[in-house]
Design an enzyme around this catalytic site. Structure first.
Site, PDB file in Angstrom:
ATOM      1  CG  HIS A   1      -4.469   1.283   8.182  1.00 48.03           C
ATOM      2  ND1 HIS A   1      -4.670   0.027   7.675  1.00 48.03           N
ATOM      3  CD2 HIS A   1      -5.491   1.510   9.054  1.00 48.03           C
ATOM      4  CE1 HIS A   1      -5.761  -0.496   8.224  1.00 48.03           C
ATOM      5  NE2 HIS A   1      -6.274   0.392   9.053  1.00 48.03           N
TER       6      HIS A   1
ATOM      7  NE  ARG B   1      -1.398   0.278   4.756  1.00 48.22           N
ATOM      8  CZ  ARG B   1      -0.555   0.893   5.586  1.00 48.22           C
ATOM      9  NH1 ARG B   1       0.038   2.001   5.242  1.00 48.22           N
ATOM     10  NH2 ARG B   1      -0.292   0.361   6.766  1.00 48.22           N
TER      11      ARG B   1
ATOM     12  CE1 TYR C   1       3.037   1.944   8.825  1.00 47.10           C
ATOM     13  CE2 TYR C   1       1.943   3.339  10.433  1.00 47.10           C
ATOM     14  CZ  TYR C   1       1.934   2.679   9.221  1.00 47.10           C
ATOM     15  OH  TYR C   1       0.837   2.752   8.403  1.00 47.10           O
TER      16      TYR C   1
END
Ligand SMILES: Cc1ncc(C[n+]2csc(CCOP(=O)(O)OP(=O)(O)O)c2C)c(N)n1
Ligand SMILES: Cc1ncc(C[n+]2csc(CCOP(=O)(O)OP(=O)(O)O)c2C)c(N)n1
Ligand SMILES: [Mg+2]
Ligand SMILES: [Mg+2]
Lengths: 333, 371, 371, 333
Positions: free
Chosen positions: C266, C262, C275
């Site tokens: 998210h 992706r 992250y």
């Protein structure tokens, strides 16, 4: 135990105070560790564990696989061995894959083992509606947990309480479900002592004294309860607002005391009406104080429908207007 | 080759064949240990038989027998170090026995007395888990705790027992997946006794073996003849060694599938004749672990008729004493129901306990027991 | 070899390499189909980008973007037959689009309007499932129903989508295990986009590939380059053919692991910079499925600059029209909250609905909207 | 719809009547199928599906793998495709691994899809205590399901009702949780029509008319309620016993009607007191009929403890003596 007044305080939001409680206890007690989805590097989807990973390392702030039964079940195992896991489920609506671990084990390991294996664990979950979130992100089903003996269930409504109650929960020798009303995660700030302190589990707080009617609320619903009380003060209605803070065990004494004073009550919760704790609270007051009762207890709650998608959630959630309408009915009966 | 066609037992570890003849490398066990293993298996079998008849006589509630499974249970439990932990299902009486849970306590439990569920201090056995597979995440969490708390890199292991049916539950998957990810010192010991009540192994899952399910978690799966105690001892010992101190590139956990059979009913409430053929039972009875080990021990002059008779006699007495002790235990105090729910009773619970005491006083216990 | 050492992508099916050059057998697709595939991917990308900015502008709630995943979604969905079913997670906008769910409906859903969750009649797409993996058992049940009701032995298939994170949930395990046991016509399509929010694939499970998890259920697992639409089409088509009409000894279900990435967050509520490294994102962007397919099509003279520009323009208009339509939809009637809870309202629910109507009348909608 | 009086009847136990209902509906409707652990060849651990496997074959009477979320989740999928699965969970205490499928999907698929996907499914489970069973085999947590909108929850107390209610449940377009009190699976027999008939979901039955006090009970608790009423009749107390039969939706009308007549009530359930449906019922009566109320509603329920192992279960379960004590308190207040 309450905070010393001289202690330095910080002005924190509720979610910051949760984080502060975790840091405080992790600092004080090596047995405390945090597990859950995205609690590590990411610091939690609401930042409730922000910075803890850097501060305490990956052994004590653990990103788990995406599996709630695994999260809760392994926490049961760790707690049985004497660790004090604080497990996070990302939203209270996602606890259910782990529901069996809660009702079949977390609640009963002490009783089953007649006290040999105890579970000093906490299960935290952001809880409740009102933040325009997708389906399943707005649930409030505290009644499920309150019906299961062996659990304690805490729902704070202020930054001060959130820290003090979470510290109490972590120190509690019994398993605690700690539901954090995410609508008020950042809605306001409050003074929170820097050091550690406990707010006792099982004790309600009278947020506003009054003599005409008792409004029992908790979590995010304490605010509309206060607001309704304020509004009605102008009309000469003197409402008492009791923030229950713990929904299991309920502070029956505080509930009954307030009700004996007012003889009228409104109970407010986001959860659906049928089978919600408003029914339990109603049963308590008439059980203990029927002779004081002057009007039916009004239940101002979520409706008996699945929590709607957010375009309609403002109509679902009890708010000041609905609480005020409930107070009026209680008073005018 | 499709898993449908593969012989699911082709990779199975074996030491003794069905006659007790050695067909693989025997583990390093002393004569005492071998005899102890034999005696525990005999004791477990005798206990099982007596427990079933206690139930038939109305002296005990529903009981899940384990005859046929003594080899897997006794041998695996003997492979543990003292500080290791056992997390059982409800059928591991022989494991518990080996690990220091008295037969009396096991009887008390099945007599419906919670005190039978309180393991004695120092006995590293978790209480019986009734909801299938739900104990598996506990075992992972316990092993994880052992690893976190251990400083010398060789943590105590945690052995978790469950059945073939348990492998279908989500908790099996989640518990083993966490174990792989956190590389916990676990042995997942599957007592594949071919049946989950009336559902045969073949309908439980389409995978050829249960052992291969370990692939999904990145660690090793081993299939062993679960009615060959020496083979069981061996694979368990190896798994435990790896759990404590894995080689580079190895993960600590192991899934052991111990292929075996339950000779009797699922529980005393079950009638297996409804769902399985006698011929199948007989076929598996030919693999009975007890005569197999006995033949092996006789062959090595560790047993003869006299010693067998002695063992049978002492086992008989031990079981009889345990029954006597359990049955002469005074019934639990009904008010103890309110204890141990929390460390401290909540006010409401105290009120309920008081009301209960009051009712008993007013109406007598007969009022509670009459319907 | 330990799974820790194996290259987890070594067995992956590929057709196009990163430059769009053919490195495997291409599926049998007509020029129209290839162009349709390209256009749908462009449309999905554009939709995604616009949806994210709608959220930024406060015109929509939290939205889960899928840029980077168009190849897996569009190509797999195109492989389905008309009567097949799709059971999506929350990120399958492109799958839904291909299967006939209008963009307007998808927007309405993410605008918090339940009507966006009601798929049009005849559209064989199940509503969005938010609880991770929970839709997997539904897909198995649906395929099972198809098989039970089918007479000619070639039942309609059910394709279930989920992420890498979903493979850790118990429902993944139970859903796939049931599919193996009942041999249901399922394709389990795992969009392994490397991340479950902030948790990388490597921390989700210790198994080397997700595809190999199929071993546990006795059926086939396939790993495919999920950013290679032709490879995705091929493996999905094969899996569907097998689901409908397996060869002897084959089970119907397949687990497809489509390896992809992706590109974005998210959801719009997520900040991936916390992250993951930009370098990693860039590395995967080099595998972007859209330019890869475009180069392939240009190489075969199916596309040139003009046709690309035409497509971009028509896609732009289509997205704009959908947004316009969604935003001009009148808000849902608040009292509709009480509908569809049951076929007929219960008396208590009717009373609640009446009281609600009464309060709205008395206090006006402002009273509900002000806090 | 009620049975014609002329129809032939059989003398069945409750569990036999469950089986009879299943056979009746499977015979009548090809879309009905039965799934669950050991429901096939074994005929169910309580024999509730005995003989169905032989009669209807393995495609319609399906032994599943041991996985409750899989059982409930696949039933959701089958029902969405128009089949009418009747899924069995072996004991209600083992529903929890599938709890997420119930609250997140079974209860809400209709609402979520605005009526496109409906779930004409039934989830059956033997329920309640009193049969000397091991841990987790004696649970009664109907309050969980009653708190979840979108579900109907039925608990029969007689063979006649069990058949008629189960037939209604199978025909109901909405998902129904059907809890079968295993204490009375074989405790007595009753006349059950051979043919098909429905007992309507959502309607309580007055089992004994009386004017002094209303006893609300359901499932296995109807018996001790009747017995207590009979005993107290000798002392001149005229108790009405209302068998609720459906706990979601509750028959508010019947509850209120009885209470308006008597002004006093006792609610009996096996489930723990706190958060149990007795609280809800109490809230209903005071909400609708406070002015008739002459005494606190007595809750005669299980205690707030994990259901004990069987050596103590007789002390846990409400029985005639405890109900009688509750009636006395209600009457003497
Ligand atoms: C979650 C759950 N579901 C159902 C049951 C009922 N039940 C008890 S034992 C059993 C079969 C277990 O089979 P298996 O795992 O093979 O173990 P075995 O009894 O053969 O040792 C079932 C279905 C249960 N105890 N827990
Ligand atoms: C049961 C459950 N637990 C937690 C969540 C919160 N959550 C939403 S998306 C997500 C990550 C999903 O990752 P993956 O399965 O890889 O799918 P992706 O989002 O990458 O497409 C999480 C944890 C959820 N929706 N459901
Ligand atoms: Mg078994
Ligand atoms: Mg992912």
């Amino acid at each position: 135990m309450s905070t010393r007044q001289t202690e330095p305080t910080q002005n924190l939001t509720l979610v910051q105070s949760v984080r502060d409680a975790l840091a405080t206890e992790m600092e004080a007690d090596d047995d405390v560790l945090v597990t859950g989805e995205d609690v590590g590097k990411n610091g939690g989807v609401f930042r409730a564990t922000e910075g803890l990973f850097d501060e305490f390392g990956g052994d004590r702030v653990v990103d788990t696989p995406l599996a709630e039964s695994g999260i809760i079940g392994t926490a049961v195992g760790m707690a049985a061995m004497g660790l004090k896991p604080v497990a996070e489920v990302q939203f209270s609506g996602f606890v259910y894959p782990g529901f069996d671990q809660i009702v079949s084990h977390m609640a009963r390991m002490r009783a089953r083992s007649r006290g040999r294996f105890t579970l000093p664990m906490v299960l935290r979950a952001p809880y409740g509606g009102g933040i325009r979130a997708p389906e399943h992100h707005s649930e409030s089903k505290e009644a499920f947990y309150a019906h299961e003996a062996g659990l304690k269930v805490v729902i704070p409504s202020t930054p001060y309480d959130a820290k003090g109650l979470l510290i109490s929960a972590i120190r509690d020798p019994d398993p605690v479900i700690f539901l954090e009303p995410k609508l008020i995660y950042r809605a306001f700030r409050g003074e929170v002592p820097e050091g550690d302190y406990e707010v006792p589990i099982g004790e309600a707080a009278v947020r506003r004294e009054g003599s005409d009617v008792s409004v029992f609320a908790y979590g995010a619903m304490t605010r509309p309860a206060m607001e309704a009380a304020d509004r009605l003060a102008d009309d000469g209605v003197d409402a008492e607002v009791v923030d229950l803070r713990t929904v299991s065990p309920l502070d029956r004494e505080a509930i009954v005391e307030s009700f004996e004073k007012t003889g009228r009550a409104v109970v407010v919760h986001e959860a659906p009406k049928t089978g919600g704790l408003a029914g339990e609270i109603t049963a308590i007051v008439q059980e203990e104080a029927l002779l004081y009762q002057e009007a039916p207890v009004q239940r101002v709650t979520g409706f008996d429908v699945p929590y709607p998608l957010y375009a309609m959630e403002d109509y679902y959630m009890p708010n000041a207007a609905r609480v005020a309408a409930g107070i009026e009915e209680a008073v005018e009966f | 080759m499709s898993t449908l066609e593969r012989d699911p037992r082709e990779g199975e570890v074996r030491v003794l064949d069905e006659n007790g003849d050695v067909v693989g490398d025997a583990p390093d066990l002393s004569a005492e240990e071998l005899l102890a293993m034999y005696r525990q298996m005999k004791l477990a079998r005798r206990f099982d038989t007596r427990a079933v008849s206690l139930q038939r006589q109305g002296r005990m509630g529903t009981f899940p027998p384990m005859s046929g499974q003594e080899g897997a249970q006794v041998a695996s439990a003997m492979a543990l170090a003292d500080d290791d932990w056992v997390v059982p299902s409800y059928r591991e009486h022989a494991v518990s026995l080996v690990r220091g849970v008295s037969l009396e306590r096991t009887l008390l439990y099945w007599m419906g007395d919670e005190r039978g569920s309180r393991m004695a201090d120092g006995v590293n056995v978790f209480p019986v888990a009734v909801p299938i597979a739900s104990q598996i995440p506990h075992a992972t969490g316990m092993a994880w705790a052992n690893k976190l708390r251990n400083d010398d890199g060789t943590p105590d292991a945690v052995v978790c027992y469950f059945g073939d049916g348990a492998t279908s539950e989500g908790d099996f998957h989640e518990g083993l997946n966490f174990a792989g990810v956190f590389d916990t010192p676990n042995v997942f010991f599957c007592n594949n006794n071919q049946w989950a009540i009336s559902v045969p192994r073949s309908k439980q899952t389409a995978s050829a073996t249960l052992a291969q399910k370990a692939d999904a978690y990145g660690f090793e799966g081993v299939q062993v003849d679960g009615m060959d105690p020496l083979a069981v001892y061996k694979v368990t010992e190896e798994a435990l060694a790896k759990a404590r101190d894995p080689d580079k590139g190895e993960l600590r956990p192991t899934l052991i599938e111990a292929v075996q059979y339950r000779f009797g009913a699922h529980t005393t409430a079950d009638d297996p004749s409804v769902y399985r053929e006698d011929a199948e039972v007989e076929e598996w009875k030919a693999k009975d672990p007890i005569p197999r080990l006995e033949r092996y021990l006789r062959g090595r002059d560790l047993l003869d008729d006299d010693r067998v008779a002695d063992i049978e006699e002492s086992v008989e007495t031990e079981v009889a004493d345990a029954i006597e002790a359990a049955e002469s235990t005074t019934r639990p105090d009904p008010s103890s129901m309110f204890e141990h729910v929390y460390e401290e009773m909540t006010p409401e619970l105290r009120a309920q306990a008081e009301r209960f005491a009051d009712l008993r006083e007013r109406y007598g216990d007969e009022a509670f027991l009459d319907d």
